[in-house]
Design a protein around this motif. Structure first.
Motif, PDB file in Angstrom:
ATOM      1  N   PRO A 135       2.472  16.185  -0.428  1.00  0.00           N
ATOM      2  CA  PRO A 135       2.141  14.771  -0.206  1.00  0.00           C
ATOM      3  C   PRO A 135       1.729  14.063  -1.497  1.00  0.00           C
ATOM      4  N   GLU A 136       1.068  14.798  -2.411  1.00  0.00           N
ATOM      5  CA  GLU A 136       0.621  14.103  -3.642  1.00  0.00           C
ATOM      6  C   GLU A 136       1.810  13.740  -4.538  1.00  0.00           C
ATOM      7  N   ILE A 137       2.883  14.554  -4.474  1.00  0.00           N
ATOM      8  CA  ILE A 137       4.103  14.187  -5.222  1.00  0.00           C
ATOM      9  C   ILE A 137       4.716  12.931  -4.589  1.00  0.00           C
ATOM     10  N   GLU A 138       4.727  12.879  -3.251  1.00  0.00           N
ATOM     11  CA  GLU A 138       5.233  11.670  -2.582  1.00  0.00           C
ATOM     12  C   GLU A 138       4.445  10.445  -3.035  1.00  0.00           C
TER      13      GLU A 138
ATOM     14  N   GLY B 112      -3.050   7.746  -3.091  1.00  0.00           N
ATOM     15  CA  GLY B 112      -2.700   7.456  -1.693  1.00  0.00           C
ATOM     16  C   GLY B 112      -3.798   6.640  -1.019  1.00  0.00           C
ATOM     17  N   GLU B 113      -3.391   5.732  -0.133  1.00  0.00           N
ATOM     18  CA  GLU B 113      -4.358   4.806   0.474  1.00  0.00           C
ATOM     19  C   GLU B 113      -4.439   4.919   1.992  1.00  0.00           C
ATOM     20  N   ILE B 114      -3.432   5.518   2.598  1.00  0.00           N
ATOM     21  CA  ILE B 114      -3.404   5.716   4.057  1.00  0.00           C
ATOM     22  C   ILE B 114      -2.763   7.086   4.299  1.00  0.00           C
ATOM     23  N   VAL B 115      -3.293   7.822   5.285  1.00  0.00           N
ATOM     24  CA  VAL B 115      -2.752   9.159   5.557  1.00  0.00           C
ATOM     25  C   VAL B 115      -2.370   9.274   7.033  1.00  0.00           C
ATOM     26  N   ARG B 116      -1.190   9.822   7.259  1.00  0.00           N
ATOM     27  CA  ARG B 116      -0.726  10.016   8.657  1.00  0.00           C
ATOM     28  C   ARG B 116      -0.755  11.499   8.997  1.00  0.00           C
ATOM     29  N   LEU B 117      -1.127  11.789  10.227  1.00  0.00           N
ATOM     30  CA  LEU B 117      -1.219  13.188  10.676  1.00  0.00           C
ATOM     31  C   LEU B 117      -0.457  13.346  11.989  1.00  0.00           C
TER      32      LEU B 117
ATOM     33  N   GLN C 133      -5.922  18.545   1.471  1.00  0.00           N
ATOM     34  CA  GLN C 133      -4.744  17.715   1.142  1.00  0.00           C
ATOM     35  C   GLN C 133      -5.138  16.260   0.980  1.00  0.00           C
ATOM     36  N   ILE C 134      -6.024  15.798   1.833  1.00  0.00           N
ATOM     37  CA  ILE C 134      -6.438  14.387   1.747  1.00  0.00           C
ATOM     38  C   ILE C 134      -7.086  14.112   0.390  1.00  0.00           C
ATOM     39  N   LYS C 135      -7.908  15.033  -0.082  1.00  0.00           N
ATOM     40  CA  LYS C 135      -8.568  14.827  -1.391  1.00  0.00           C
ATOM     41  C   LYS C 135      -7.528  14.706  -2.500  1.00  0.00           C
ATOM     42  N   LYS C 136      -6.506  15.559  -2.459  1.00  0.00           N
ATOM     43  CA  LYS C 136      -5.445  15.508  -3.483  1.00  0.00           C
ATOM     44  C   LYS C 136      -4.669  14.188  -3.373  1.00  0.00           C
ATOM     45  N   ILE C 137      -4.424  13.773  -2.144  1.00  0.00           N
ATOM     46  CA  ILE C 137      -3.683  12.520  -1.905  1.00  0.00           C
ATOM     47  C   ILE C 137      -4.463  11.337  -2.473  1.00  0.00           C
TER      48      ILE C 137
ATOM     49  N   SER D 293       0.829  -1.215   0.000  1.00  0.00           N
ATOM     50  CA  SER D 293       0.000   0.000   0.000  1.00  0.00           C
ATOM     51  C   SER D 293       0.861   1.262   0.000  1.00  0.00           C
ATOM     52  N   VAL D 294       0.193   2.351  -0.396  1.00  0.00           N
ATOM     53  CA  VAL D 294       0.879   3.647  -0.539  1.00  0.00           C
ATOM     54  C   VAL D 294       0.368   4.599   0.538  1.00  0.00           C
ATOM     55  N   GLN D 295       1.285   5.176   1.270  1.00  0.00           N
ATOM     56  CA  GLN D 295       0.857   6.154   2.272  1.00  0.00           C
ATOM     57  C   GLN D 295       1.722   7.405   2.243  1.00  0.00           C
ATOM     58  N   THR D 296       1.199   8.431   2.862  1.00  0.00           N
ATOM     59  CA  THR D 296       1.946   9.682   2.957  1.00  0.00           C
ATOM     60  C   THR D 296       1.513  10.407   4.230  1.00  0.00           C
ATOM     61  N   MET D 297       2.022  11.618   4.367  1.00  0.00           N
ATOM     62  CA  MET D 297       1.749  12.360   5.592  1.00  0.00           C
ATOM     63  C   MET D 297       1.218  13.761   5.251  1.00  0.00           C
TER      64      MET D 297
END
Ligand code: SF4
Length: 350
Positions: free
Chosen positions: A230-233, A48-53, A39-43, A21-25
């Protein structure tokens, strides 16, 4: 892929037979609810499948509750120093928690684990070279020892829903640490090269470090770390997985680098076609399985174009168009785009 235990993060599985899976922050303060949701919408749009805050205070915890109600992506609270924020984040409904065992006392770690058991969520033990105590044995041995100590603490409490990460900014050290830990336990591994920098060099470090481990079958979820959005990541992470043949996010586009033999404006055509192909494939998920070749001349052009599902090979101000290994015709520059995309539409019922 190396067989591991599987944990569930919201609707995403990490480990077992699950795809990597792909995740970012999130890169703004968690308390800035609206910016986080943007940001979450762009991710999500980038794959992106998981987001960390990051959770630094009670305002962040309060915002987590609001964000959780408005997004579908699994959320991970990132906790350093203050174990009570970890407990409160779990109560706020996060799907996983990342703790840094190097900066949380054992008593605090135990309280977080107890709460994770109660709420049935996994915990990532996120070791990081910047915050571990480096012993005389060196950085790699120290990070491995810290990870094994933290794993034991969880296991002694009967808790096994663990994900491990052992990040350093150095490709060789990071690879050594992950290899060693993967031999000593079967918990899923979150891969990353931390603080990898920016631009081409940052991407190269991520791609090489994460790529080598994945190629060896090590790793279950990845986070590309870049001083960028984050979307570039996420786009870089998707590219790594697709280049290794582990996931398909978009059609496989093969294009030549162009040389003095080229008699068509291939660079312009590739960038224009690529934009359209990616936009089109977002609306037509079937299209992501296509192999597409966009080639400059007759040296390798017809060969690559024939091996692709659809391909074009440049000649003198014209392109030959191939579909499923057969030449369909040759077309002048003005006409090739229309012919190419109408064939793609036919192939994908678009
Ligand atoms: S396909 Fe032709 S134009 Fe493209 S790099 Fe190869 S030789 Fe040059």
């Amino acid at each position: 892929m190396r067989k591991t235990h599987c944990v569930k993060v919201g609707n995403i599985l990490i480990g077992g037979d699950a795809p990597v899976s792909v995740q970012t922050m999130i890169k703004v303060q968690t308390s800035h609810t609206e910016e986080v949701i943007k940001q979450i919408k762009k991710i999500q749009c980038a794959g992106g499948e998981i987001v960390r805050l990051a959770v630094l205070n009670k305002d962040d915890v309060f915002s987590l509750k609001k964000i959780k109600k408005r997004v579908s992506i699994p959320l991970v609270a990132d906790i350093h120093y203050n174990y009570t924020l970890g407990i409160e984040s779990i109560e706020a409904g996060v799907d996983k928690i990342r703790v840094n065992p190097s900066n949380i006392p054992e008593s605090g770690m135990k309280k977080i684990i107890k709460k994770a058991i109660e709420k049935k969520i996994p915990v990532r033990l996120g070791l990081n070279s910047g915050s571990i105590k480096i012993k005389r044995t060196g950085l790699v041995a120290s990070i491995i020892d810290s990870a094994l100590d933290s794993i034991k603490l969880c296991e002694d409490m009967g808790f096994f829903d663990i994900v491990i990460s052992l990040k350093t900014p150095y490709v060789d050290d990071t690879i050594s640490a992950y290899r060693a830990v993967s031999e000593r336990c079967d918990y899923p591994l979150h891969l990353g090269i931390t603080e990898a920098g920016s631009g081409y060099y940052g991407f190269a470090k991520n791609a090489i470090g994460i790529g080598i481990l994945l190629y060896e079958g090590i790793g279950n979820t990845i986070r590309v770390s870049l001083t960028d959005s984050p979307e570039i990541e996420v786009e870089c992470a998707c590219a790594i997985l697709q280049a290794l043949g582990l996931r398909r996010f978009q059609p496989e586009i093969i294009s030549c680098p162009v040389c003095g033999r080229c008699q068509v404006p291939l660079d312009r055509i590739v960038s224009r076609f690529k934009k359209k192909i990616i936009a089109f494939s977002k609306k037509n998920p079937d299209m992501k399985n296509l192999k597409i070749a966009i080639m400059g001349c007759s040296v390798n052009g017809p060969g690559e174009a024939k091996q692709a599902d659809i391909g074009i090979a440049g000649g003198k101000d014209r392109f030959a168009l191939f579909v499923k290994g057969n030449i369909i015709g040759t077309y002048p520059l003005k006409q090739i785009e229309k012919e190419f995309f109408s064939r793609i539409k036919e192939m994908t019922n678009g």
